[in-house]
Each structure stands twice: as structure tokens, then as C-alpha cells.
Design a protein around this motif. Sequence first.
Motif, PDB file in Angstrom:
ATOM      1  N   MET A  64      -2.259  -1.050  10.456  1.00 35.21           N
ATOM      2  CA  MET A  64      -3.023  -0.593   9.294  1.00 35.21           C
ATOM      3  C   MET A  64      -4.657  -2.194  10.520  1.00 35.21           C
ATOM      4  O   MET A  64      -4.130  -2.902  10.358  1.00 35.21           O
ATOM      5  CB  MET A  64      -2.712  -1.049   7.598  1.00 35.21           C
ATOM      6  CG  MET A  64      -3.878  -1.331   6.928  1.00 35.21           C
ATOM      7  SD  MET A  64      -3.608  -1.295   5.169  1.00 35.21           S
ATOM      8  CE  MET A  64      -3.040   0.526   4.978  1.00 35.21           C
ATOM      9  N   GLU A  86       1.786   5.227   1.130  1.00 33.50           N
ATOM     10  CA  GLU A  86       1.847   6.467   2.377  1.00 33.50           C
ATOM     11  C   GLU A  86       0.581   6.608   2.593  1.00 33.50           C
ATOM     12  O   GLU A  86       0.829   6.355   4.353  1.00 33.50           O
ATOM     13  CB  GLU A  86       2.481   6.595   1.961  1.00 33.50           C
ATOM     14  CG  GLU A  86       2.358   8.401   1.460  1.00 33.50           C
ATOM     15  CD  GLU A  86       2.831   8.119  -0.375  1.00 33.50           C
ATOM     16  OE1 GLU A  86       3.003   8.997  -1.097  1.00 33.50           O
ATOM     17  OE2 GLU A  86       3.980   7.468  -0.251  1.00 33.50           O
ATOM     18  N   ASP A  87      -0.201   6.704   1.952  1.00 32.94           N
ATOM     19  CA  ASP A  87      -1.766   6.605   2.341  1.00 32.94           C
ATOM     20  C   ASP A  87      -2.411   5.733   3.051  1.00 32.94           C
ATOM     21  O   ASP A  87      -3.671   6.387   3.065  1.00 32.94           O
ATOM     22  CB  ASP A  87      -2.247   7.739   1.438  1.00 32.94           C
ATOM     23  CG  ASP A  87      -2.403   9.135   0.699  1.00 32.94           C
ATOM     24  OD1 ASP A  87      -1.278   9.712   2.339  1.00 32.94           O
ATOM     25  OD2 ASP A  87      -1.097   9.465  -0.174  1.00 32.94           O
ATOM     26  N   GLY A  88      -1.929   4.594   2.549  1.00 33.41           N
ATOM     27  CA  GLY A  88      -2.809   3.168   2.954  1.00 33.41           C
ATOM     28  C   GLY A  88      -4.022   2.521   1.447  1.00 33.41           C
ATOM     29  O   GLY A  88      -4.541   2.071   2.090  1.00 33.41           O
ATOM     30  N   GLU A  89      -3.884   3.035   0.289  1.00 34.23           N
ATOM     31  CA  GLU A  89      -4.147   3.095  -0.928  1.00 34.23           C
ATOM     32  C   GLU A  89      -3.106   2.088  -1.341  1.00 34.23           C
ATOM     33  O   GLU A  89      -2.113   1.789  -1.167  1.00 34.23           O
ATOM     34  CB  GLU A  89      -3.948   3.836  -1.640  1.00 34.23           C
ATOM     35  CG  GLU A  89      -4.897   5.403  -1.463  1.00 34.23           C
ATOM     36  CD  GLU A  89      -4.912   7.073  -2.140  1.00 34.23           C
ATOM     37  OE1 GLU A  89      -3.908   6.970  -2.782  1.00 34.23           O
ATOM     38  OE2 GLU A  89      -5.371   7.590  -2.026  1.00 34.23           O
ATOM     39  N   LYS A 138      -8.771  -4.515   6.111  1.00 36.53           N
ATOM     40  CA  LYS A 138      -8.689  -4.207   5.053  1.00 36.53           C
ATOM     41  C   LYS A 138      -7.478  -4.313   3.594  1.00 36.53           C
ATOM     42  O   LYS A 138      -7.603  -4.793   2.448  1.00 36.53           O
ATOM     43  CB  LYS A 138      -7.546  -2.099   5.506  1.00 36.53           C
ATOM     44  CG  LYS A 138      -7.980  -1.827   3.595  1.00 36.53           C
ATOM     45  CD  LYS A 138      -7.116  -0.645   4.144  1.00 36.53           C
ATOM     46  CE  LYS A 138      -6.164   0.434   2.644  1.00 36.53           C
ATOM     47  NZ  LYS A 138      -7.496   1.278   2.373  1.00 36.53           N
ATOM     48  N   LYS A 169       4.726   0.336  10.761  1.00 32.19           N
ATOM     49  CA  LYS A 169       3.489   0.507  10.580  1.00 32.19           C
ATOM     50  C   LYS A 169       2.015  -0.085  11.039  1.00 32.19           C
ATOM     51  O   LYS A 169       2.115  -1.217  10.337  1.00 32.19           O
ATOM     52  CB  LYS A 169       3.464   1.200   8.976  1.00 32.19           C
ATOM     53  CG  LYS A 169       4.590   2.680   9.409  1.00 32.19           C
ATOM     54  CD  LYS A 169       4.545   3.262   7.685  1.00 32.19           C
ATOM     55  CE  LYS A 169       3.277   4.315   7.499  1.00 32.19           C
ATOM     56  NZ  LYS A 169       3.670   4.816   6.387  1.00 32.19           N
ATOM     57  N   TYR A 200       3.045   0.244   2.974  1.00 31.89           N
ATOM     58  CA  TYR A 200       2.618  -0.297   4.372  1.00 31.89           C
ATOM     59  C   TYR A 200       3.057  -1.360   3.169  1.00 31.89           C
ATOM     60  O   TYR A 200       2.856  -2.011   2.167  1.00 31.89           O
ATOM     61  CB  TYR A 200       1.313  -0.099   4.449  1.00 31.89           C
ATOM     62  CG  TYR A 200       1.003   1.108   5.193  1.00 31.89           C
ATOM     63  CD1 TYR A 200       0.688   0.964   6.508  1.00 31.89           C
ATOM     64  CD2 TYR A 200       0.341   2.228   4.469  1.00 31.89           C
ATOM     65  CE1 TYR A 200       0.269   1.631   7.300  1.00 31.89           C
ATOM     66  CE2 TYR A 200       0.541   3.056   5.808  1.00 31.89           C
ATOM     67  CZ  TYR A 200       0.189   2.671   6.911  1.00 31.89           C
ATOM     68  OH  TYR A 200      -0.534   4.689   7.574  1.00 31.89           O
ATOM     69  N   PHE A 257       1.310  -1.070   0.141  1.00 34.64           N
ATOM     70  CA  PHE A 257      -0.048   0.229   0.599  1.00 34.64           C
ATOM     71  C   PHE A 257       0.940   0.775  -0.382  1.00 34.64           C
ATOM     72  O   PHE A 257       1.550   2.040   0.701  1.00 34.64           O
ATOM     73  CB  PHE A 257      -1.368  -0.464   1.420  1.00 34.64           C
ATOM     74  CG  PHE A 257      -1.944  -1.227   1.191  1.00 34.64           C
ATOM     75  CD1 PHE A 257      -3.006  -1.117   1.050  1.00 34.64           C
ATOM     76  CD2 PHE A 257      -1.264  -2.062   1.758  1.00 34.64           C
ATOM     77  CE1 PHE A 257      -3.702  -1.799   0.989  1.00 34.64           C
ATOM     78  CE2 PHE A 257      -2.199  -3.259   2.174  1.00 34.64           C
ATOM     79  CZ  PHE A 257      -3.896  -3.101   1.788  1.00 34.64           C
TER      80      PHE A 257
END
Length: 185
Positions: A109, A53-56, A113, A107, A81, A51
Motif C-alpha cells: 500500500m 481488502e479494498d484498502g479502506e 496513505k 500486500k 492490510y 485496512f
Amino acid sequence: MADSLLFIAVDFGTAFSGYCFQFKEGKQIRVPKWGLEYGYETPKTPTCILFNEDGEFLKFGYDAVMTYTRLTPRVKAQNLYYFDNFKMELYGKELHRDLMIKATNGKEMRALKVFSEGLKFMKDHALEMIGKHSHGKKYSASDVKWVLTVPAIWSSAAKQFMREAATENYPKYEGYCVQERELWL
């Protein structure tokens, strides 16, 4: 589901993941090859997901491994991520929708997701691959009877978590979870 045109079984494994498919009217079970662009030819791809850095979602499998380890400068990679061998994060834990898991850089999450994006990738890849090998005929997720393997040792809560991950982005998913058989040699 009674009108399914094809069957797709997804093995979302601890180390490697893959799928096979069969058309309702056919006898042949087909398994795609993974990693050809990297010099591999395997029936499964690493269970790794990347993913930004914005979690996309960015990449899954060999693409995630290669992008993270070889193609991304180390400084940039620290902001991403990257999850590998994350499936067993569900084993032996108290599960809930907000469970967090750690990426390789520490990090965190939401596990739901991570799993749902991995399953979404497998679904999209399967439908695209089937479309390429069926004279351009497009199939949708609703044309398929889906089967998802889960470890036999998992709790009912972990199996339910995988069902929820499969339906997170696709509420009409009505697939089946089946237990992997343990093999004794």
C-alpha cells in the motif's frame, strides 16, 4: 494559529503512539489512557493500523491488533492490510509520494496513505476525547495548535513526508514537526 484554543502534541512512534493536550487557559497537560477495553491502561497505543481488502481504513492501535489477531478468522485476515512497526520504513530510504510499504501478509500500500490514515485517526480520537471532557464543547482541527514529533535521526525528506501525511486529508493543517530528543543513559 494565534487564536488556538488548545494544544495537541502527537507522538506517532515506532512501536507505540499517543498524544497529550492542554487547553490554552489551563496548566494541566492531559494524557488519555488506551486499551481499557482489553484490560490495559497505557499512555500510548500500539502503532498498528488495519485496512480492509479494498484498502479502506478499519482500526488503529489496540483495536487493530485485537481485530487482526484475535477477532478475525485467519482466512479473512489474509485479505486485510495490517501494518505494525511501520514508521521506520521511512528511515534511510529514497522517499517519494508513491513509496509502497508491505503489510504483514506481503500486500503493498502507498506509505503516504498508511501514515496519513494513522495521523487522521489520532487527530479524530483527540478531538473526540477532548469533546467528552469539555462539557460537550466541540473543537475542530482549526482550533488546535498541532505538534507532531519526528525522530531526530530522520532526513529532511522523511520529516517532510510526515508533514505531507498530516496534510493529506486535511489541507488546512498548519502544525509543527519537532524532533524527538535522543536520550543517553
